[in-house]
Design an enzyme around this catalytic site. Structure first.
Site, mmCIF file in Angstrom:
data_model
loop_
_atom_site.group_PDB
_atom_site.id
_atom_site.type_symbol
_atom_site.label_atom_id
_atom_site.label_comp_id
_atom_site.label_asym_id
_atom_site.label_seq_id
_atom_site.Cartn_x
_atom_site.Cartn_y
_atom_site.Cartn_z
ATOM 1 N NE ARG A 1 -24.998 -38.340 37.949
ATOM 2 C CZ ARG A 1 -25.267 -38.261 39.246
ATOM 3 N NH1 ARG A 1 -26.535 -38.233 39.649
ATOM 4 N NH2 ARG A 1 -24.300 -38.225 40.138
ATOM 5 C CD GLU B 1 -28.293 -32.414 36.140
ATOM 6 O OE1 GLU B 1 -27.606 -32.148 37.141
ATOM 7 O OE2 GLU B 1 -29.003 -33.424 36.040
ATOM 8 C CG HIS C 1 -29.117 -33.211 40.213
ATOM 9 N ND1 HIS C 1 -28.151 -33.660 39.344
ATOM 10 C CD2 HIS C 1 -29.132 -34.100 41.218
ATOM 11 C CE1 HIS C 1 -27.596 -34.773 39.823
ATOM 12 N NE2 HIS C 1 -28.189 -35.053 40.974
#
Ligand code: 8YV
Length: 311
Positions: free
Chosen positions: A230, A259, A277
C-alpha cells in the site's frame, strides 16, 4: 435464498460477477450519501474493493449492515474495530491474488533492472536503426532481495526471486520457522543488506510510513524499492526526495498515496516504473475474486460458515 437481498456495491466488479450476483441480489450503487440514506435500513450486505474499503460515514449510515465482502485482501480501509463491535462479518479473497501480486513485484523489478521502458522508447524512436545500442542493464542473478512483510505474497515473491538465482532474506513481525530463509528483525539492517527491498507489508497503524528516509538511505544508491503493498507504508515525500537525489537507484511502484490522483512528481522521474494498482488485475484472478464474494455472500445468507472470513 429469497427474496433478493439488496447488495450495496462500493466498487465495480467484473461483468460476469455482477451478472451472477443479480440472480440473488439487487445491486445498489449510489453517488451520494444522501441518496444512500434513503434505502440504508434495507442494506444488510456490502461488496467493496480492498483499496476502496468502506468509509466510516457509509458504515455509520447502514444500521442493519451484517456483512462486508471485500474484493481483495487489504483491510486498511475498513474499521475492523467498529465492524467487530457491531458484529459485522468481513470476508477477504484470501490467497486468490497472491501469485498475481507477486508476479507484479517481479515485473516491476525486472522492468527496472533491465531498463524495459527506456529500451522500448530507444527502439520506437528508431535509435537502434541508427546503429547505436542502449546502455547495458543489470542482472537479478546473485543480487540480494529483502522482503518486508512475509505473508503469502511475500513468500510468493521469495519463491520467484530464488528462481531468479537471487539471495533472499525477510523482515517480519516474527521468525517463520517453516522458512529456511534468513530472518532479519531489524528493517534498517535488511535494507542495508539488500540490493532490492520489496514491500509486501500489510497497511496498519504500525506500518504507516515505515519506509522512511532512514530506510531509503540504508538501501543505498544502488538499491531499488518495489512496492506492491500500500502507498501508506511509504513516507512518499522521503521516497520522492530519495529518487530525485538518487539516494536510491530507482523504484517500481504499483501502489501510491492518494490513489488514483497520485503525486505528479512521480511522472517527472526517469528512475521509476509505475503501475496503476494492477497487482491483482488479471481476468482470471478478478473472476476468481468475484466468485469468492458470491460464495461468501451465499454462505452467509444461507446460514453456512463463511469461506474466507477476515476474523
Ligand atoms: C485490488 C487490493 O486491487 O487485495 C487488495 O486489497 O488492493 C487489490 O487486490 C483491489 O482490492 C480491487 O478492488
Amino acid at each position: 435464498m429469497s427474496p433478493k437481498q439488496p447488495l450495496l456495491l462500493l466498487e465495480p466488479l467484473p461483468a460476469p460477477t455482477m451478472e451472477a450476483l443479480t440472480k440473488d441480489f439487487t445491486l445498489l450503487q449510489f453517488s451520494t450519501l444522501d441518496a444512500l440514506k434513503e434505502v440504508a435500513p434495507t442494506i444488510r450486505a456490502v461488496a467493496t474493493g480492498g483499496s476502496y474499503g468502506v468509509a466510516p460515514e457509509i458504515m455509520a449510515a447502514l444500521p442493519n449492515l451484517e456483512i462486508i465482502a471485500v474484493n481483495g485482501v487489504g483491510l486498511d480501509r475498513i474499521d475492523l474495530t467498529e465492524a467487530k463491535k457491531r458484529a459485522i462479518r468481513v470476508t477477504v479473497t484470501t490467497d486468490i491474488s497472491t501469485d498475481d501480486v507477486a508476479d507484479m513485484a517481479m515485473l516491476l523489478l525486472l522492468a527496472l533492472k533491465r531498463n524495459l521502458r527506456a529500451n522500448e522508447t530507444f527502439l520506437r524512436k528508431g535509435t537502434w536503426a541508427d546503429g547505436t545500442l542502449p546502455p547495458l542493464a543489470h542482472s537479478l542473478k546473485g543480487r540480494k532481495l529483502g522482503i518486508a512483510g512475509f505473508g503469502r505474497i511475500g513468500q510468493a515473491v521469495a519463491q520467484r526471486a530464488q528462481a531468479s538465482a537471487m539471495e533472499v532474506a525477510y523482515f517480519s513481525s516474527h521468525h517463520h520457522a517453516n522458512s529456511p530463509l534468513a530472518f532479519e528483525s531489524d528493517l534498517k539492517a535488511l535494507a542495508h543488506w539488500a540490493d532490492v527491498l520489496v514491500l509486501t507489508l500489510p497497511a496498519t497503524a504500525q506500518t504507516k510510513g515505515l519506509i522512511n528516509a532512514e530506510i531509503l538511505e540504508a538501501l543505498g544508491k544502488d538499491g531499488v524499492l518495489i512496492n506492491t503493498a500500500r502507498g501508506s507504508v511509504v513516507d512518499e515525500d522521503a521516497l520522492l526526495t530519495a529518487l530525485q537525489n538518487k539516494t536510491i537507484a530507482g523504484a517500481g511502484l504499483d501502489v501510491f498515496q492518494n490513489e488514483p490522483k497520485i503525486n505528479p512528481a512521480f511522472f517527472a522521474l526517469e528512475n521509476v516504473v509505475l503501475q496503476p494498482h494492477q497487482g491483482s488485475a488479471t481476468i482470471e484472478t478478478r473472476l476468481a475474486m468475484g466468485q469468492n464474494i458470491i460464495d461468501n455472500l451465499h454462505a452467509y445468507f444461507s446460514g453456512k460458515p463463511l469461506l474466507t472470513p477476515a476474523y
